[in-house]
Design a protein around this motif. Sequence first.
Motif, PDB file in Angstrom:
ATOM      1  N   ALA A 246       0.832  -1.206   0.000  1.00 45.96           N
ATOM      2  CA  ALA A 246       0.000   0.000   0.000  1.00 45.96           C
ATOM      3  C   ALA A 246       0.863   1.252   0.000  1.00 45.96           C
ATOM      4  O   ALA A 246       0.586   2.220  -0.736  1.00 45.96           O
ATOM      5  CB  ALA A 246      -0.928  -0.009   1.212  1.00 45.96           C
ATOM      6  N   LEU A 247       1.921   1.240   0.813  1.00 47.76           N
ATOM      7  CA  LEU A 247       2.822   2.390   0.880  1.00 47.76           C
ATOM      8  C   LEU A 247       3.504   2.642  -0.459  1.00 47.76           C
ATOM      9  O   LEU A 247       3.552   3.782  -0.951  1.00 47.76           O
ATOM     10  CB  LEU A 247       3.868   2.160   1.969  1.00 47.76           C
ATOM     11  CG  LEU A 247       4.916   3.275   2.149  1.00 47.76           C
ATOM     12  CD1 LEU A 247       4.264   4.519   2.733  1.00 47.76           C
ATOM     13  CD2 LEU A 247       6.064   2.799   3.033  1.00 47.76           C
ATOM     14  N   LYS A 251       3.314   5.924  -2.986  1.00 48.04           N
ATOM     15  CA  LYS A 251       4.540   6.638  -3.359  1.00 48.04           C
ATOM     16  C   LYS A 251       4.687   6.698  -4.876  1.00 48.04           C
ATOM     17  O   LYS A 251       5.022   7.743  -5.444  1.00 48.04           O
ATOM     18  CB  LYS A 251       5.754   5.956  -2.724  1.00 48.04           C
ATOM     19  CG  LYS A 251       5.855   6.168  -1.210  1.00 48.04           C
ATOM     20  CD  LYS A 251       6.796   5.189  -0.536  1.00 48.04           C
ATOM     21  CE  LYS A 251       8.230   5.419  -0.948  1.00 48.04           C
ATOM     22  NZ  LYS A 251       9.173   4.588  -0.158  1.00 48.04           N
ATOM     23  N   GLU A 252       4.420   5.576  -5.554  1.00 49.79           N
ATOM     24  CA  GLU A 252       4.547   5.538  -7.015  1.00 49.79           C
ATOM     25  C   GLU A 252       3.533   6.462  -7.689  1.00 49.79           C
ATOM     26  O   GLU A 252       3.825   7.082  -8.714  1.00 49.79           O
ATOM     27  CB  GLU A 252       4.367   4.108  -7.515  1.00 49.79           C
ATOM     28  CG  GLU A 252       4.644   3.950  -9.003  1.00 49.79           C
ATOM     29  CD  GLU A 252       4.500   2.521  -9.482  1.00 49.79           C
ATOM     30  OE1 GLU A 252       4.481   2.308 -10.716  1.00 49.79           O
ATOM     31  OE2 GLU A 252       4.405   1.606  -8.630  1.00 49.79           O
ATOM     32  N   ALA A 253       2.352   6.585  -7.095  1.00 47.27           N
ATOM     33  CA  ALA A 253       1.311   7.446  -7.671  1.00 47.27           C
ATOM     34  C   ALA A 253       1.538   8.920  -7.358  1.00 47.27           C
ATOM     35  O   ALA A 253       0.855   9.782  -7.907  1.00 47.27           O
ATOM     36  CB  ALA A 253      -0.062   7.017  -7.165  1.00 47.27           C
ATOM     37  N   ALA A 260       8.954   8.447   2.335  1.00 45.09           N
ATOM     38  CA  ALA A 260       7.977   8.007   3.327  1.00 45.09           C
ATOM     39  C   ALA A 260       8.244   6.551   3.714  1.00 45.09           C
ATOM     40  O   ALA A 260       8.602   5.725   2.873  1.00 45.09           O
ATOM     41  CB  ALA A 260       6.562   8.152   2.779  1.00 45.09           C
ATOM     42  N   THR A 261       8.060   6.231   4.996  1.00 52.37           N
ATOM     43  CA  THR A 261       8.237   4.870   5.501  1.00 52.37           C
ATOM     44  C   THR A 261       6.997   4.465   6.289  1.00 52.37           C
ATOM     45  O   THR A 261       6.099   5.287   6.537  1.00 52.37           O
ATOM     46  CB  THR A 261       9.467   4.769   6.422  1.00 52.37           C
ATOM     47  OG1 THR A 261       9.223   5.557   7.604  1.00 52.37           O
ATOM     48  CG2 THR A 261      10.715   5.272   5.707  1.00 52.37           C
ATOM     49  N   LEU A 262       6.941   3.214   6.694  1.00 51.90           N
ATOM     50  CA  LEU A 262       5.800   2.755   7.484  1.00 51.90           C
ATOM     51  C   LEU A 262       5.722   3.474   8.824  1.00 51.90           C
ATOM     52  O   LEU A 262       4.652   3.562   9.432  1.00 51.90           O
ATOM     53  CB  LEU A 262       5.911   1.237   7.725  1.00 51.90           C
ATOM     54  CG  LEU A 262       5.708   0.346   6.501  1.00 51.90           C
ATOM     55  CD1 LEU A 262       5.889  -1.124   6.873  1.00 51.90           C
ATOM     56  CD2 LEU A 262       4.336   0.572   5.875  1.00 51.90           C
ATOM     57  N   ASN A 400      -4.310   8.833 -11.551  1.00 52.90           N
ATOM     58  CA  ASN A 400      -2.992   8.205 -11.645  1.00 52.90           C
ATOM     59  C   ASN A 400      -2.871   7.051 -10.644  1.00 52.90           C
ATOM     60  O   ASN A 400      -2.254   6.022 -10.933  1.00 52.90           O
ATOM     61  CB  ASN A 400      -1.899   9.237 -11.380  1.00 52.90           C
ATOM     62  CG  ASN A 400      -0.508   8.718 -11.693  1.00 52.90           C
ATOM     63  OD1 ASN A 400      -0.294   8.080 -12.724  1.00 52.90           O
ATOM     64  ND2 ASN A 400       0.444   8.965 -10.806  1.00 52.90           N
ATOM     65  N   LEU A 401      -3.501   7.223  -9.474  1.00 47.16           N
ATOM     66  CA  LEU A 401      -3.491   6.152  -8.473  1.00 47.16           C
ATOM     67  C   LEU A 401      -4.223   4.919  -9.009  1.00 47.16           C
ATOM     68  O   LEU A 401      -3.772   3.777  -8.796  1.00 47.16           O
ATOM     69  CB  LEU A 401      -4.149   6.648  -7.181  1.00 47.16           C
ATOM     70  CG  LEU A 401      -4.212   5.654  -6.014  1.00 47.16           C
ATOM     71  CD1 LEU A 401      -2.823   5.179  -5.623  1.00 47.16           C
ATOM     72  CD2 LEU A 401      -4.911   6.302  -4.812  1.00 47.16           C
ATOM     73  N   VAL A 402      -5.335   5.140  -9.710  1.00 44.42           N
ATOM     74  CA  VAL A 402      -6.077   4.028 -10.317  1.00 44.42           C
ATOM     75  C   VAL A 402      -5.215   3.341 -11.376  1.00 44.42           C
ATOM     76  O   VAL A 402      -5.191   2.111 -11.483  1.00 44.42           O
ATOM     77  CB  VAL A 402      -7.398   4.525 -10.940  1.00 44.42           C
ATOM     78  CG1 VAL A 402      -8.072   3.425 -11.761  1.00 44.42           C
ATOM     79  CG2 VAL A 402      -8.341   5.008  -9.847  1.00 44.42           C
ATOM     80  N   LYS A 403      -4.489   4.141 -12.144  1.00 43.25           N
ATOM     81  CA  LYS A 403      -3.614   3.588 -13.187  1.00 43.25           C
ATOM     82  C   LYS A 403      -2.507   2.734 -12.570  1.00 43.25           C
ATOM     83  O   LYS A 403      -2.254   1.598 -13.012  1.00 43.25           O
ATOM     84  CB  LYS A 403      -3.005   4.724 -14.009  1.00 43.25           C
ATOM     85  CG  LYS A 403      -2.054   4.291 -15.118  1.00 43.25           C
ATOM     86  CD  LYS A 403      -1.575   5.505 -15.915  1.00 43.25           C
ATOM     87  CE  LYS A 403      -0.597   5.097 -17.013  1.00 43.25           C
ATOM     88  NZ  LYS A 403       0.672   4.598 -16.455  1.00 43.25           N
TER      89      LYS A 403
END
Length: 635
Positions: A246-247, A251-253, A260-262, A400-403
């Motif tokens: 999920a993280l 980050k990719e989107a 960012a970290t957990l 973009n998150l959906v992509k």
Amino acid sequence: MTSTSFNPIQMQQTAAVPSNQPLALKQGQVFNGTITKLYPDQMAEVQVGNQKMIAKLEVPLKAGDAHFFQVTGTSPQTELKVVTGPMAQSTSPTQQMNQLLESMNLPKTTEMQEVLSHFMKAQIPISKEQLVQAEAWMKTLPEGISKTDALQVMQKMVELKMPFTNDVFQALVSGQKTVGMSSTMNNFAQLLMQDKALPEGIKQNLMQQVQAIAKPFDAETGGLVLAKSVQILNNNAASISDRLQALNMLKEAGVLPQNATLQNWSSIQSTPTQQTQMQPPQMQQSGQIVQTILATKPENTAQLVEQLKSWTTGQNLLTNEQKQQFTQLIERFSQLPPSKQTLEVFAKQVQEQLIKAFTQNIPERLFTQDSNGLSAKDHLLSLLKPETATIAQNEALMRNLVKVGGESPQPVIQQMMTQADAQVQSSMDSKAMEHALKTVLKGLGISYEAALNNKSADLQAIAHQLKPQLHTLLQDAQITPQLKEAAEMLMTRMNGMQLSSGENGHQHQLIMQVPLEFFGKKMDATLQWNGRMKDDGKIDANYARVLFYLQMESMKETVIDMQVQNRVVTVTVFNENPDVVPLAEPLKAALKTGLAEKDYQLSAVFIKPFEKTSPVKETIKTELQEEHSGVDFRV
């Protein structure tokens, strides 16, 4: 099928030129007229249809004779030249037409005769050049456009004094179509994807906008994916693997920064930006609240507390229980001695509580907005990305998150995407449909030219709409002929909507063609609104005529005719599928209730099959009939 032609539009536009208006003539126009009175100095009164005019004749004529005249001058007075000799009442229209064609040296082709016959019957002056151009158009009509439709378009162009050019003709012809917008968009998108000559920046911007139009619920799907991702990150019982997936997706989107970290994903943003340190922003987005708290000086704590209480009271995206919890947090903070340290701790607590609240509320308030036009996902995003962003930028981020999620091979992400799609589909209601229409129309940018005149308009958002981007694309020298043709066709369809819409005094007409795609099913929707304006320039909501032309995969061709008379609404649905009747029955009560909430009264719902002659055309000519065939739902 005649049921989905634009006959109602054409009839109203034809009637849009009042008979009591003085006849406006241009040099070179030809018309049929009868001399009713003679005056000295070769002046005469000429009857043209149901109107009369005073003009100077080149040669003396006899009262009572009918001729074809050509305008040779308009200033300081109208001057007419006789084109044909006097025609007796027994002269047939065909004989009159042949005589005119011979005298003007025009070809006697079938197309020319059809054009001339139409304008003679309508008693509308037309020039020789326009006749020649009209004949050429009739010979090369676009597929799916009848000669009758083309002649109505030409008549409208002459009556409304539009430029008699191919661009205007093609736009108006396209504006009459009730199908094909989706296929036109799809063809353009495919050619755009295949094009390798365009600069990557232009191509990407166009593709993003086309995708936003094609999938109007992607931003909401992204909001659900965001909420589910944050829930996983906040769930210490979830596996490390799921939380990392999920993280990494966020980050990719671009939702979370790369560092960012957990452990720090929610706190890494909790530092005031340089802008907020200089001048605290208005508290609209939740992220701005956190930034304002961090930028507040200890001596201004009392004022901050009042602002926070006011914001909480007016925030309709929070539940009453959440408001109570947030108010309690504010009260506890107000009891503490004000200091920079307590403000920082309070900002962290506010951020955590609001992240939790809006994460919970996104699914239940998917299409709800607050007083500032912000959704729950906008607030959640602002807490994760405090740098001020527009709604358009937020939606682009969600798409973009959906992509990114759709391309992920991870099972936990795929399950999340499937659940989000299903949840959006189950949330479909009137608000969702309104949202989809607004999203598509805004994305198309059909009236972006008018928006540019608005000083408060967001120019950056306007520039990302499809129509202005098409303008830029068509000026690019690197564009391929195939892509240029597809872009021009799409532009023509959008221009046609504007040209087909118009006003005449208090009467207004609006036409919108909307390509829609819901969960893999595509449809073309055309909306035609006819109404009137009040003296104060506002729409008169008491009277209207709304026609919906729909092409759907399951229900196929459907026409909905809604008439509003003194806030009493009558709905007629035309469809060939008999299954529509049992489907419509349960919706009747909801329709009645929804209209009543807007102070409208539902009179009746009629469901009928298409008739051989256009049912819409018949209802234009007459008032609502007392007897109806088909299935009636009377309320």
